[in-house]
Design an enzyme around this catalytic site. Sequence first.
Site, PDB file in Angstrom:
ATOM      1  CB  THR A 277      42.228  27.188  33.092  1.00  0.00           C
ATOM      2  OG1 THR A 277      40.902  26.693  33.015  1.00  0.00           O
ATOM      3  CG2 THR A 277      42.638  27.835  31.792  1.00  0.00           C
TER       4      THR A 277
ATOM      5  N   GLY B 215      34.835  30.363  31.929  1.00  0.00           N
ATOM      6  CA  GLY B 215      35.005  30.444  30.483  1.00  0.00           C
ATOM      7  C   GLY B 215      33.776  30.938  29.752  1.00  0.00           C
TER       8      GLY B 215
HETATM    9  N1  GLY Z   1      38.349  28.550  31.769  1.00  0.00           N
HETATM   10  C1  GLY Z   1      38.035  27.191  31.717  1.00  0.00           C
HETATM   11  C2  GLY Z   1      36.678  26.891  31.301  1.00  0.00           C
HETATM   12  O1  GLY Z   1      35.748  27.630  31.622  1.00  0.00           O
HETATM   13  O2  GLY Z   1      36.493  25.900  30.636  1.00  0.00           O
END
Ligand code: GLY
Length: 251
Positions: free
Chosen positions: A112, A166
């Site tokens: 990310t 996330g």
């Molecule tokens: N922050 C990236 C995900 O969990 O998809």
Amino acid sequence: MGSVAALRRVKNAIAVARAVLEHTEHTLLVGDQATAFAIAMGFTNESLTSDWSRESHLKWRQNNCQPNYWRAVTPDPQKSCGPYKPLSLKKKSSDHLQQRRTHLVDRTHHDTIGAVAIDAQGRIASGTSTNGATHKIPGRVGDSPIVGAGSYCDQEVGGAAATGDGDVILRYLVSYQAVENMRRGMAPEAAAKEVLGRIPAKFPTAQIGLVVVSAKTGAYAASCLNIVGGFPYVVGVAPGGVQNKTAKCIG
Ligand code: GLY
């Protein structure tokens, strides 16, 4: 705002998200229809498989698909690749339902990138882009495309962008809450720490990094949870170039 999720076969997802912002009155497009939208907007439909991704998938399958995100299914997802069926109600113990993976998403399990920018006229923008968590269940949408979770900004207040687990970031709408904290008068550092500080009570091992910028003063801060060695981030101030920084984690 604009975003895309479960986008397949198109590189540069954040550019497609920008096309949603610029060429539609919608907020979020997903799946095959997001791919069709991207192609209509001039993006290339191409395989995104690389030698690295093919090899990583092969190794994961050879390792009985460990780790993975399934629970309360049969066969045992900690030993088998499935296909899975739900455990019957009788066999589902509260352990199965409460079981929470630890360290499934660390910095080696996603890619990310989040950013918050203020231009010369003081206009603020934020964005986050990712391939998502490695070995996720197909169809899973993480925090990055959900405005308020992966990133958020408000011209009057400031912006924030998050990275890490996330599925936890979504539960706390981390970016939205950080901006709201600034709206209520907190400086960026306090705003970041306050929202991250809510998380360990329920998710003590979640790895999360967060950058927060004030639209009023340009002040910024970063904070994190459970990232060994701290959270690396970059600050660029025109025309002075960029500085690499590392935020200390609060937990
Ligand atoms: N922050 C990236 C995900 O969990 O998809």
